[in-house]
Design a protein around this motif. Sequence first.
Motif, PDB file in Angstrom:
ATOM      1  N   PRO A 215       0.818  -1.187   0.109  1.00  0.00           N
ATOM      2  CA  PRO A 215       0.192  -0.143   0.032  1.00  0.00           C
ATOM      3  C   PRO A 215       0.730   1.171  -0.117  1.00  0.00           C
ATOM      4  N   LEU A 216       1.977   1.352   0.254  1.00  0.00           N
ATOM      5  CA  LEU A 216       2.884   2.281   0.484  1.00  0.00           C
ATOM      6  C   LEU A 216       3.410   2.823  -0.870  1.00  0.00           C
ATOM      7  N   ARG A 217       3.622   1.938  -1.664  1.00  0.00           N
ATOM      8  CA  ARG A 217       4.163   2.272  -2.963  1.00  0.00           C
ATOM      9  C   ARG A 217       3.227   2.788  -3.979  1.00  0.00           C
ATOM     10  N   GLY A 218       1.751   2.625  -3.865  1.00  0.00           N
ATOM     11  CA  GLY A 218       0.884   2.991  -4.730  1.00  0.00           C
ATOM     12  C   GLY A 218       1.127   2.345  -6.156  1.00  0.00           C
ATOM     13  N   GLU A 219       1.209   3.274  -7.281  1.00  0.00           N
ATOM     14  CA  GLU A 219       1.338   2.906  -8.569  1.00  0.00           C
ATOM     15  C   GLU A 219       2.693   2.888  -9.034  1.00  0.00           C
ATOM     16  N   THR A 220       3.940   3.266  -8.041  1.00  0.00           N
ATOM     17  CA  THR A 220       5.131   3.142  -8.437  1.00  0.00           C
ATOM     18  C   THR A 220       5.755   2.073  -9.124  1.00  0.00           C
ATOM     19  N   VAL A 221       6.388   2.307 -10.278  1.00  0.00           N
ATOM     20  CA  VAL A 221       7.019   1.057 -10.975  1.00  0.00           C
ATOM     21  C   VAL A 221       8.005   0.526 -10.207  1.00  0.00           C
ATOM     22  N   LEU A 222       8.279  -0.713 -10.087  1.00  0.00           N
ATOM     23  CA  LEU A 222       9.280  -1.238  -9.204  1.00  0.00           C
ATOM     24  C   LEU A 222      10.822  -1.120  -9.795  1.00  0.00           C
ATOM     25  N   PRO A 223      11.598  -0.650  -8.988  1.00  0.00           N
ATOM     26  CA  PRO A 223      13.220  -0.618  -9.583  1.00  0.00           C
ATOM     27  C   PRO A 223      13.611  -1.908  -9.913  1.00  0.00           C
ATOM     28  N   ARG A 224      14.872  -1.671 -10.905  1.00  0.00           N
ATOM     29  CA  ARG A 224      15.425  -2.903 -11.362  1.00  0.00           C
ATOM     30  C   ARG A 224      16.772  -2.715 -11.067  1.00  0.00           C
ATOM     31  N   SER A 225      17.315  -2.004 -10.205  1.00  0.00           N
ATOM     32  CA  SER A 225      18.423  -1.897  -9.653  1.00  0.00           C
ATOM     33  C   SER A 225      18.602  -1.321  -8.181  1.00  0.00           C
ATOM     34  N   ALA A 226      19.737  -1.396  -7.221  1.00  0.00           N
ATOM     35  CA  ALA A 226      19.901  -0.918  -6.101  1.00  0.00           C
ATOM     36  C   ALA A 226      19.825   0.763  -6.150  1.00  0.00           C
ATOM     37  N   GLN A 227      20.576   1.130  -7.060  1.00  0.00           N
ATOM     38  CA  GLN A 227      20.586   2.439  -7.497  1.00  0.00           C
ATOM     39  C   GLN A 227      18.979   3.010  -7.633  1.00  0.00           C
ATOM     40  N   ASP A 228      18.702   2.499  -8.423  1.00  0.00           N
ATOM     41  CA  ASP A 228      17.029   2.927  -8.897  1.00  0.00           C
ATOM     42  C   ASP A 228      16.198   2.845  -7.274  1.00  0.00           C
ATOM     43  N   LEU A 229      16.301   1.711  -6.763  1.00  0.00           N
ATOM     44  CA  LEU A 229      15.721   1.597  -5.412  1.00  0.00           C
ATOM     45  C   LEU A 229      15.970   2.608  -4.433  1.00  0.00           C
ATOM     46  N   LEU A 230      17.120   3.021  -4.300  1.00  0.00           N
ATOM     47  CA  LEU A 230      17.539   4.128  -3.231  1.00  0.00           C
ATOM     48  C   LEU A 230      16.957   5.304  -3.821  1.00  0.00           C
ATOM     49  N   GLN A 231      17.061   5.752  -5.206  1.00  0.00           N
ATOM     50  CA  GLN A 231      16.677   6.917  -5.586  1.00  0.00           C
ATOM     51  C   GLN A 231      15.074   7.035  -5.386  1.00  0.00           C
ATOM     52  N   ILE A 232      14.492   5.870  -5.438  1.00  0.00           N
ATOM     53  CA  ILE A 232      12.724   6.063  -5.587  1.00  0.00           C
ATOM     54  C   ILE A 232      12.542   6.258  -4.047  1.00  0.00           C
ATOM     55  N   VAL A 233      13.113   5.402  -3.336  1.00  0.00           N
ATOM     56  CA  VAL A 233      12.994   5.616  -1.630  1.00  0.00           C
ATOM     57  C   VAL A 233      13.014   6.913  -1.116  1.00  0.00           C
ATOM     58  N   GLU A 234      14.086   7.511  -1.629  1.00  0.00           N
ATOM     59  CA  GLU A 234      14.324   9.021  -1.476  1.00  0.00           C
ATOM     60  C   GLU A 234      13.032   9.965  -1.549  1.00  0.00           C
ATOM     61  N   SER A 235      12.417   9.654  -2.888  1.00  0.00           N
ATOM     62  CA  SER A 235      11.535  10.307  -3.440  1.00  0.00           C
ATOM     63  C   SER A 235      10.210  10.317  -2.815  1.00  0.00           C
ATOM     64  N   LEU A 236       9.997   8.950  -2.249  1.00  0.00           N
ATOM     65  CA  LEU A 236       8.945   8.741  -1.870  1.00  0.00           C
ATOM     66  C   LEU A 236       8.787   9.268  -0.488  1.00  0.00           C
ATOM     67  N   THR A 237      10.006   9.190   0.194  1.00  0.00           N
ATOM     68  CA  THR A 237      10.125   9.626   1.718  1.00  0.00           C
ATOM     69  C   THR A 237       9.562  11.045   1.736  1.00  0.00           C
ATOM     70  N   ASN A 238      10.574  11.732   0.701  1.00  0.00           N
ATOM     71  CA  ASN A 238      10.352  13.198   0.889  1.00  0.00           C
ATOM     72  C   ASN A 238       8.833  13.542   0.454  1.00  0.00           C
ATOM     73  N   SER A 239       8.201  12.876  -0.160  1.00  0.00           N
ATOM     74  CA  SER A 239       6.866  13.306  -0.659  1.00  0.00           C
ATOM     75  C   SER A 239       5.796  12.766   0.222  1.00  0.00           C
ATOM     76  N   SER A 240       6.245  11.824   0.738  1.00  0.00           N
ATOM     77  CA  SER A 240       4.952  10.964   1.423  1.00  0.00           C
ATOM     78  C   SER A 240       4.442  11.968   2.400  1.00  0.00           C
ATOM     79  N   GLY A 241       5.035  12.254   3.584  1.00  0.00           N
ATOM     80  CA  GLY A 241       4.297  13.406   4.638  1.00  0.00           C
ATOM     81  C   GLY A 241       3.070  12.696   5.009  1.00  0.00           C
ATOM     82  N   THR A 242       2.212  13.596   4.720  1.00  0.00           N
ATOM     83  CA  THR A 242       0.755  13.256   5.008  1.00  0.00           C
ATOM     84  C   THR A 242      -0.111  12.483   4.230  1.00  0.00           C
ATOM     85  N   ALA A 243       0.417  12.053   3.055  1.00  0.00           N
ATOM     86  CA  ALA A 243      -0.074  11.403   1.991  1.00  0.00           C
ATOM     87  C   ALA A 243      -0.508  10.061   2.282  1.00  0.00           C
TER      88      ALA A 243
END
Length: 366
Positions: free
Chosen positions: A270-298
């Motif tokens: 439920p936390l990832r919503g419609e986010t496309v799953l990453p295909r590398s560790a680097q992509d994973l870290l970048q997406i996590v940072e993006s979602l963490t910064n934008s999650s807030g009260t979402a």
Amino acid sequence: MQLADEDTLRLNVLATTALAIRIDEKTMCVEALTEHQTHRIELKPTGHPDRYLRAVRENLSVLALGTPGGYPVFIRRWTRTGALETERLAGLLRLGEAEAVVAVAASPNLDDELARRAWWCLPTAEVARLMLSHPDVANGSIGPELSQFLLDHLPFEDTSRSIIDTVKLLLCSRLLNEEESGRLRARAENHVACMVGFLSAGPNYLCATQAASRFDTESGNDALMEQLLQHAGSPQGQTFLRCAQQALEKAIDMDTVVDTLNALGDYGKPLRGETVLPRSAQDLLQIVESLTNSSGTALDSDEVAANQSAKNPDRQSALITLSLCGEPLVAPFFAKSDAVGSLMRKKLEPVLEPVFAALETLMKQN
């Protein structure tokens, strides 16, 4: 090849009352299941046994389906996906062809009665797994018998795929009693594929029923992140995370790795919503940072829950990391490597490093 006149006559009579037919190739016998009993006839081959059996199946195909040539076994992969026409499923069980039985077992229109006939035709672990995946069959009269067969046959399974699927089906069907579940749980402690089966079934099955409440993220969506954080810190959540870590540390092949990652992804899905799953560790870290910064009260529309979640940024990021786990993360690796065992685990270390870090973060004491 022509059938003996006697066999032709007896097959015609047999087919008129048969609900299902199976052929014993070793003894050259044809058996039929009827409403009240079974009938058996011994064939009188007039030529080579294999060619004669082919002629028998062609004859049965005409009688059962009105089409000559027998069952098209060359479309095996297609029929096992359930893509076969379901209008004449009952007729497929009168062909004496194993692949036709598998096609029936894989059909989405399978019911309890057809399952009973299919099981009489071909009582194998593969057929049992296919049929037990149907809720109507699992809850029907044949469900307990299929479950018991799979449980008894589990020690003889020799591939991770079959073990994982069997354990998951046994748990999700809810046909095991407490003693059987306990024995299966004990087996999982020393068998990684069995453990992955538990993980695939979900966090609810790793602890004794009376020791843990059921995990459900569908309720309380106004405080989703906080709910997941609380569960991750609970005994049930900690057990799930610990077992996932052990499964990745002891993974023996692609199936055990992929299914463990899928289980982790489903845990936080439920936390990832419609986010496309990453295909590398680097992509994973970048997406996590993006979602963490934008999650807030979402993720926590409830203000109190949002404030509580914000006090645990590291754990919040760790949960988002797990929610993004799945087969795509390791697909590029397995596309180029067929390594297994310790060599596979060593080569996967850079890819799985963020996953292990997230698990460690969530398993630390609050």
